[in-house]
Design an enzyme around this catalytic site. Structure first.
Site, PDB file in Angstrom:
ATOM      1  N   ILE A   5      -9.170  40.203 -20.247  1.00  0.00           N
ATOM      2  CA  ILE A   5     -10.262  39.326 -19.805  1.00  0.00           C
ATOM      3  C   ILE A   5     -11.533  40.074 -19.398  1.00  0.00           C
ATOM      4  O   ILE A   5     -12.473  39.456 -18.926  1.00  0.00           O
ATOM      5  CB  ILE A   5      -9.819  38.450 -18.616  1.00  0.00           C
ATOM      6  CG1 ILE A   5      -9.479  39.307 -17.404  1.00  0.00           C
ATOM      7  CG2 ILE A   5      -8.657  37.560 -18.999  1.00  0.00           C
ATOM      8  CD1 ILE A   5      -9.616  38.544 -16.097  1.00  0.00           C
ATOM      9  N   TYR A  54     -15.560  40.534 -26.118  1.00  0.00           N
ATOM     10  CA  TYR A  54     -14.665  39.558 -25.479  1.00  0.00           C
ATOM     11  C   TYR A  54     -15.043  38.140 -25.926  1.00  0.00           C
ATOM     12  O   TYR A  54     -14.189  37.346 -26.334  1.00  0.00           O
ATOM     13  CB  TYR A  54     -14.766  39.694 -23.953  1.00  0.00           C
ATOM     14  CG  TYR A  54     -14.119  38.557 -23.201  1.00  0.00           C
ATOM     15  CD1 TYR A  54     -12.736  38.468 -23.073  1.00  0.00           C
ATOM     16  CD2 TYR A  54     -14.899  37.547 -22.618  1.00  0.00           C
ATOM     17  CE1 TYR A  54     -12.149  37.404 -22.393  1.00  0.00           C
ATOM     18  CE2 TYR A  54     -14.311  36.493 -21.935  1.00  0.00           C
ATOM     19  CZ  TYR A  54     -12.943  36.429 -21.828  1.00  0.00           C
ATOM     20  OH  TYR A  54     -12.370  35.376 -21.163  1.00  0.00           O
ATOM     21  N   ILE A 109     -21.960  46.226  -4.306  1.00  0.00           N
ATOM     22  CA  ILE A 109     -22.819  46.633  -5.420  1.00  0.00           C
ATOM     23  C   ILE A 109     -23.076  45.422  -6.302  1.00  0.00           C
ATOM     24  O   ILE A 109     -22.134  44.754  -6.739  1.00  0.00           O
ATOM     25  CB  ILE A 109     -22.159  47.753  -6.248  1.00  0.00           C
ATOM     26  CG1 ILE A 109     -21.992  48.998  -5.372  1.00  0.00           C
ATOM     27  CG2 ILE A 109     -22.992  48.084  -7.499  1.00  0.00           C
ATOM     28  CD1 ILE A 109     -21.138  50.068  -5.971  1.00  0.00           C
ATOM     29  N   ARG A 128     -24.699  45.126 -16.519  1.00  0.00           N
ATOM     30  CA  ARG A 128     -23.496  45.375 -17.322  1.00  0.00           C
ATOM     31  C   ARG A 128     -23.744  45.036 -18.782  1.00  0.00           C
ATOM     32  O   ARG A 128     -24.251  43.957 -19.088  1.00  0.00           O
ATOM     33  CB  ARG A 128     -22.349  44.504 -16.809  1.00  0.00           C
ATOM     34  CG  ARG A 128     -21.195  45.353 -16.345  1.00  0.00           C
ATOM     35  CD  ARG A 128     -19.936  44.565 -16.224  1.00  0.00           C
ATOM     36  NE  ARG A 128     -19.984  43.548 -15.183  1.00  0.00           N
ATOM     37  CZ  ARG A 128     -18.947  42.748 -14.936  1.00  0.00           C
ATOM     38  NH1 ARG A 128     -17.839  42.839 -15.632  1.00  0.00           N
ATOM     39  NH2 ARG A 128     -19.018  41.838 -13.990  1.00  0.00           N
TER      40      ARG A 128
HETATM   41  N1  LIG Z   1     -11.228  34.116 -14.941  1.00  0.00           N
HETATM   42  C1  LIG Z   1     -12.225  33.495 -15.551  1.00  0.00           C
HETATM   43  O1  LIG Z   1     -13.289  33.283 -14.973  1.00  0.00           O
HETATM   44  C2  LIG Z   1     -12.069  33.011 -16.961  1.00  0.00           C
HETATM   45  C3  LIG Z   1     -13.162  32.382 -17.571  1.00  0.00           C
HETATM   46  C4  LIG Z   1     -13.023  31.927 -18.875  1.00  0.00           C
HETATM   47  C5  LIG Z   1     -11.836  32.087 -19.544  1.00  0.00           C
HETATM   48  N2  LIG Z   1     -10.795  32.725 -18.951  1.00  0.00           N
HETATM   49  C6  LIG Z   1      -9.553  32.890 -19.709  1.00  0.00           C
HETATM   50  O2  LIG Z   1      -8.474  32.364 -18.940  1.00  0.00           O
HETATM   51  C7  LIG Z   1      -7.276  33.098 -19.233  1.00  0.00           C
HETATM   52  C8  LIG Z   1      -6.641  33.578 -17.935  1.00  0.00           C
HETATM   53  O3  LIG Z   1      -7.534  34.453 -17.271  1.00  0.00           O
HETATM   54  P1  LIG Z   1      -7.283  35.028 -15.802  1.00  0.00           P
HETATM   55  O4  LIG Z   1      -8.601  35.147 -15.155  1.00  0.00           O
HETATM   56  O5  LIG Z   1      -6.197  34.268 -15.165  1.00  0.00           O
HETATM   57  O6  LIG Z   1      -6.789  36.502 -16.127  1.00  0.00           O
HETATM   58  P2  LIG Z   1      -5.448  37.295 -15.751  1.00  0.00           P
HETATM   59  O7  LIG Z   1      -5.651  38.700 -16.214  1.00  0.00           O
HETATM   60  O8  LIG Z   1      -5.085  37.073 -14.335  1.00  0.00           O
HETATM   61  O9  LIG Z   1      -4.378  36.561 -16.666  1.00  0.00           O
HETATM   62  C9  LIG Z   1      -4.020  37.002 -17.948  1.00  0.00           C
HETATM   63  C10 LIG Z   1      -2.510  37.140 -17.968  1.00  0.00           C
HETATM   64  O10 LIG Z   1      -2.077  37.449 -19.302  1.00  0.00           O
HETATM   65  C11 LIG Z   1      -1.134  38.506 -19.261  1.00  0.00           C
HETATM   66  N3  LIG Z   1      -1.234  39.192 -20.565  1.00  0.00           N
HETATM   67  C12 LIG Z   1      -2.328  39.847 -21.045  1.00  0.00           C
HETATM   68  N4  LIG Z   1      -2.062  40.303 -22.291  1.00  0.00           N
HETATM   69  C13 LIG Z   1      -0.800  39.917 -22.591  1.00  0.00           C
HETATM   70  C14 LIG Z   1       0.030  40.077 -23.738  1.00  0.00           C
HETATM   71  N5  LIG Z   1      -0.394  40.756 -24.822  1.00  0.00           N
HETATM   72  N6  LIG Z   1       1.288  39.573 -23.723  1.00  0.00           N
HETATM   73  C15 LIG Z   1       1.741  38.881 -22.623  1.00  0.00           C
HETATM   74  N7  LIG Z   1       0.986  38.698 -21.511  1.00  0.00           N
HETATM   75  C16 LIG Z   1      -0.262  39.206 -21.497  1.00  0.00           C
HETATM   76  C17 LIG Z   1      -1.537  39.345 -18.061  1.00  0.00           C
HETATM   77  O11 LIG Z   1      -0.495  40.130 -17.521  1.00  0.00           O
HETATM   78  C18 LIG Z   1      -2.002  38.276 -17.064  1.00  0.00           C
HETATM   79  O12 LIG Z   1      -0.936  37.792 -16.285  1.00  0.00           O
HETATM   80  C19 LIG Z   1      -7.690  34.224 -20.167  1.00  0.00           C
HETATM   81  O13 LIG Z   1      -7.396  33.838 -21.482  1.00  0.00           O
HETATM   82  C20 LIG Z   1      -9.191  34.333 -19.953  1.00  0.00           C
HETATM   83  O14 LIG Z   1      -9.841  34.848 -21.088  1.00  0.00           O
HETATM   84  C21 LIG Z   1     -10.890  33.196 -17.679  1.00  0.00           C
END
Ligand SMILES: NC(=O)c1ccc[n+]([C@@H]2O[C@H](COP(=O)([O-])OP(=O)(O)OC[C@H]3O[C@@H](n4cnc5c(N)ncnc54)[C@H](O)[C@@H]3O)[C@@H](O)[C@H]2O)c1
Length: 312
Positions: A81, A145, A203, A270
């Site tokens: 992410i 991304y 920061i 960034r």
């Molecule tokens: N956090 C945000 O603001 C945000 C915004 C838009 C979209 N998203 C999307 O929401 C989803 C969840 O994001 P998050 O913030 O909870 O992140 P996070 O990193 O907490 O969750 C991602 C999870 O996926 C697991 N993972 C990653 N690669 C893997 C793989 N190859 N096989 C099995 N497990 C795997 C990780 O261990 C983690 O638990 C993501 O797809 C992210 O792109 C998040």
């Protein structure tokens, strides 16, 4: 009838809240797959779920799960992410965010999964002169991304066209809440609170005038649940508050809340970050008939109240 939902990345930040939301409804049974690369088992250890630890790129393991389980629906959260990591290592980003998804789609078709809900992102839009961004607007990602998320959306639509797989694509704005780590796409609220509580300096990347549309994680989890519950089908929908706040304002607000007296430094912008972000949530309101229950102030209050020391 009981529905079986597979939540990939279910031990992560948004995934674990989504698990929690589904478990409130006794009509759902939840299975989690997560390789714990950024997620933590403790995020779900108290929940009644079946947990499998492996990487989604391992199709053999994934297939043995599909074979034995009769999965009805999938919520696909697993992804790398970090915008920054995607810029430093686009191959890694594509492997995580595209190859894992293709395995899921292939097996969904083979084993008759009814629907996939995909967590896409505001990052698919890129920089736009006109805000708020609507689902029909141009998509021109500024980071790898964002590109891998957009590619994921297109894979899903083609699988749907070719094989009839149903889908919901949610484009989340910037999500915050308890269990979010201090790194990643949108950890600014968790980083600020972590540093402010410890009394460390803050920061800000860029001039702090960049804006984001922040949404509390409980609203995201509820939207995920409602999408399956209400049989939403083949839609792309922004999930956001449709409010724009700049990082300097966010800093001021949180500093006041946490009586922070430490120093703030400004650093380079960034690479890959968008300047302004605000997503129109009209479709969420009109089609799914829900709207966020939290604004930034009440969401931050809820977060600071529930935030556990391990969120550090
Ligand atoms: N956090 C945000 O603001 C945000 C915004 C838009 C979209 N998203 C999307 O929401 C989803 C969840 O994001 P998050 O913030 O909870 O992140 P996070 O990193 O907490 O969750 C991602 C999870 O996926 C697991 N993972 C990653 N690669 C893997 C793989 N190859 N096989 C099995 N497990 C795997 C990780 O261990 C983690 O638990 C993501 O797809 C992210 O792109 C998040």
């Amino acid at each position: 009838m009981m529905e079986r939902v597979l939540i990939t990345g279910g031990a992560g930040f948004i995934g674990s809240h989504t698990v929690e939301e589904f478990l409130l409804d006794p009509n759902y049974e939840v299975i989690v797959v997560d390789n714990l690369i950024s997620g933590k088992y403790e995020n779900i250890k108290d929940f009644d779920v079946e947990f499998h630890r492996f990487d989604l790129r391992d199709k053999v393991q994934l297939e043995s799960l599909f074979k034995g389980k009769n999965i009805d629906c999938i919520i696909h959260h697993a992804a790398q992410i970090s915008v920054r990591d995607s810029m430093e290592n686009p191959v890694y980003d594509a492997e995580q965010n595209i190859l894992g998804l293709i395995n899921i789609l292939d097996l969904s078709v083979k084993y008759g999964v009814k629907k996939i809900l995909f967590s896409s992102s505001a990052a698919v839009y890129g920089n736009s002169k006109t805000l708020p961004l609507s689902e029909g607007d141009d998509t021109w990602p500024q980071s790898f991304y964002g590109l891998s998320k957009l590619t994921g959306e297109n894979y899903i639509k083609l699988y749907s066209e070719l094989y009839g797989l149903k889908y919901v694509i949610f484009r989340y704005s910037n999500v915050y809440g308890e269990r979010q780590s201090n790194r990643g796409e949108a950890g600014v609220i968790s980083i600020f609170s972590h540093n402010m509580i410890k009394g460390d300096s803050i920061i800000i990347e860029g001039d702090g005038e960049q804006t984001r549309d922040f949404i509390y994680v409980k609203d995201i989890a509820r939207a995920n649940y409602m999408a399956l519950k209400n049989n939403l089908e083949n839609e792309v929908i922004n999930v956001s508050t449709n409010n724009e706040v700049c990082i300097n304002e966010l800093f001021e607000h949180m500093a006041k809340k946490l009586s922070y007296k430490g120093k703030v430094f400004y650093d380079r912008e960034r690479h890959g970050d968008i300047k302004r972000s605000r997503l129109d949530n009209g479709k969420l309101k009109n089609i799914l008939k829900i709207e966020p229950r939290y604004n930034l102030e009440s969401g931050i209050d809820a977060y600071l109240k529930k935030r556990a020391p391990r969120d550090n």
